[in-house]
Scaffold this motif. Structure first.
Motif, PDB file in Angstrom:
ATOM      1  N   UNK A 178       0.769  -1.114   0.182  1.00  0.00           N
ATOM      2  CA  UNK A 178       0.073   0.186  -0.043  1.00  0.00           C
ATOM      3  C   UNK A 178       0.609   1.500   0.279  1.00  0.00           C
ATOM      4  N   UNK A 179       1.932   1.052   0.460  1.00  0.00           N
ATOM      5  CA  UNK A 179       3.121   2.807   0.727  1.00  0.00           C
ATOM      6  C   UNK A 179       3.927   2.272  -1.117  1.00  0.00           C
ATOM      7  N   UNK A 180       4.023   1.464  -1.662  1.00  0.00           N
ATOM      8  CA  UNK A 180       4.477   1.621  -2.615  1.00  0.00           C
ATOM      9  C   UNK A 180       3.324   1.798  -4.059  1.00  0.00           C
ATOM     10  N   UNK A 181       4.084   3.066  -5.065  1.00  0.00           N
ATOM     11  CA  UNK A 181       3.296   2.967  -6.490  1.00  0.00           C
ATOM     12  C   UNK A 181       4.420   2.037  -7.185  1.00  0.00           C
ATOM     13  N   UNK A 182       5.310   1.479  -7.750  1.00  0.00           N
ATOM     14  CA  UNK A 182       5.479   0.693  -8.357  1.00  0.00           C
ATOM     15  C   UNK A 182       7.198   0.928  -7.812  1.00  0.00           C
ATOM     16  N   UNK A 183       7.552  -0.730  -8.040  1.00  0.00           N
ATOM     17  CA  UNK A 183       9.054  -1.622  -7.672  1.00  0.00           C
ATOM     18  C   UNK A 183       9.873  -1.508  -8.946  1.00  0.00           C
ATOM     19  N   UNK A 199       8.846  -3.716 -12.341  1.00  0.00           N
ATOM     20  CA  UNK A 199      10.016  -3.377 -13.205  1.00  0.00           C
ATOM     21  C   UNK A 199      11.857  -3.542 -13.734  1.00  0.00           C
ATOM     22  N   UNK A 200      11.700  -4.655 -13.822  1.00  0.00           N
ATOM     23  CA  UNK A 200      12.702  -5.256 -13.655  1.00  0.00           C
ATOM     24  C   UNK A 200      13.573  -5.121 -14.657  1.00  0.00           C
ATOM     25  N   UNK A 201      15.504  -3.916 -14.544  1.00  0.00           N
ATOM     26  CA  UNK A 201      16.079  -3.603 -15.437  1.00  0.00           C
ATOM     27  C   UNK A 201      17.679  -4.482 -15.567  1.00  0.00           C
ATOM     28  N   UNK A 202      17.408  -5.604 -16.278  1.00  0.00           N
ATOM     29  CA  UNK A 202      19.085  -6.590 -16.641  1.00  0.00           C
ATOM     30  C   UNK A 202      19.929  -5.484 -17.274  1.00  0.00           C
ATOM     31  N   UNK A 203      20.818  -6.513 -17.159  1.00  0.00           N
ATOM     32  CA  UNK A 203      22.569  -6.031 -17.258  1.00  0.00           C
ATOM     33  C   UNK A 203      22.037  -7.723 -18.635  1.00  0.00           C
ATOM     34  N   UNK A 249       1.541 -10.159 -12.065  1.00  0.00           N
ATOM     35  CA  UNK A 249       1.481  -8.701 -11.545  1.00  0.00           C
ATOM     36  C   UNK A 249       1.840  -7.727 -12.637  1.00  0.00           C
ATOM     37  N   UNK A 250       1.068  -7.027 -13.263  1.00  0.00           N
ATOM     38  CA  UNK A 250       2.020  -5.488 -14.249  1.00  0.00           C
ATOM     39  C   UNK A 250       2.770  -5.747 -14.173  1.00  0.00           C
ATOM     40  N   UNK A 251       4.392  -5.618 -14.910  1.00  0.00           N
ATOM     41  CA  UNK A 251       5.376  -6.296 -15.198  1.00  0.00           C
ATOM     42  C   UNK A 251       5.688  -5.625 -16.299  1.00  0.00           C
TER      43      UNK A 251
END
Length: 316
Positions: free
Chosen positions: A124-129, A250-254, A274-276
């Motif tokens: 509930x405290x997170x907009x997005x991760x 959202x995953x940002x990966x090398x 989940x939204x991703x």
């Protein structure tokens, strides 16, 4: 640009936060550094200042690390839960100060463990991760790292020792085994793209206006004590069966990350309900935020936050 440091008393420990923003109305983005204990304030300030155009960037030096260094007491409880609890208090304080309801989180490597645990417990405290070099399964991660070292090392002695190391790291000489394992991974190029050491990062700490030589020494001390206290727990981390979260991920990966396996992160992404989004950064390994900083900053500043579990896949 607004830029200031602030100390918070969090769960009995004095902890440092640097806040940077071009507009105080920008949404909060809390950066969770790697490690455990690898405080990163000078690197974020040097490479990722552009994020302050869209966000109020909060750079947290975690308990016992960097500017927040203090020697851990022998009987002090230092666990993943400790750091999650610290983050909870920090977010409560920040939201109260700004009269806001949510923050965005960005977790890198070890910080991604804290981030994932936090969004499980307090969505509930997170907009997005945003997970960068996201840890999913430590044992799968170590398996991919081992395979990379064995393929890229030309030394029979190195291969024999790497093959023999127990990656649960609960053996008597586990710390030396871990340091050897990670040093070989770095030397074979599986951690920092195009480099065989982290030496290019060190001058940014020495030259930083926010880091004294004492802070630099504390960073090394903080890293060692954090690893000593937390690594066995890190080695047991496994989010493989966590397929549904209540916040967009959202995953940002090398693309060439063999430090924290990009393959494992992508497998997790594919199963996620989940939204991703998954953003693969070419010509990058475990530190895309610093080795491809301009592209990374642009990606984060122009994020399209996913709204469905259909997924958004990008290569940059």
């Amino acid at each position: 640009m607004e830029k200031y440091g602030k100390w918070y008393q969090i769960n009995g420990a004095k902890q440092y936060v640097q806040i940077i923003s071009e507009n105080s109305a920008n949404p909060l983005l809390i950066y969770l550094h790697g490690g455990p204990g690898d405080a990163a304030l000078p690197l974020i300030e040097y490479f990722n200042l552009d994020l302050a155009k869209k966000y109020t960037l909060v750079i947290w030096e975690q308990r016992g690390a960097g500017k927040s260094y203090y020697p851990f007491k022998a009987d002090e409880e230092i666990t993943i839960d400790t750091l999650v609890s610290d983050l909870k208090v920090l977010i409560e304080l920040l939201l109260s100060e700004r009269n806001e309801r949510q923050v965005c989180l960005m977790g890198h490597s070890w910080g991604s463990i804290i981030g994932m645990e936090f969004i499980k417990r307090y969505p509930e405290w997170i907009d997005y991760y945003i997970g960068v070099g996201q840890v999913i399964s430590s044992q799968e991660m170590f398996a991919d790292s081992r395979a990379y070292i064995l393929e890229h090392s030309s030394s029979t002695a190195v291969k024999q020792r790497i093959s023999s190391i127990d990656t649960h790291f609960d053996q008597g000489n586990w710390f030396n085994d871990l340091m050897y394992f990670m040093n070989q991974l770095i030397k074979t190029g599986g951690s920092l793209y195009g480099k065989k050491s982290y030496a290019t990062f060190y001058p940014h700490f020495i030259r930083s206006k926010n880091y004294t030589l004492r802070d630099c020494a504390h960073r090394f001390q903080g890293s060692k004590q954090s690893i000593e206290r937390l690594w066995q727990e890190v080695a047991r981390v496994d989010f493989t069966d966590e397929t549904k979260f209540e916040v967009p991920i959202i995953l940002i990966e090398g693309e060439q990350d063999y430090h924290v396996s990009k393959r494992v992160a992508f497998d997790f992404y594919q199963k996620l309900e989940s939204p991703k989004s998954f953003i693969c950064m070419k010509k990058a390994a475990h530190f895309p935020q610093w080795t491809r900083a301009a592209a990374f900053n642009q990606v984060v500043n122009k994020l399209e936050v996913p709204s469905t579990d259909a997924g958004i896949y990008l290569e940059v």
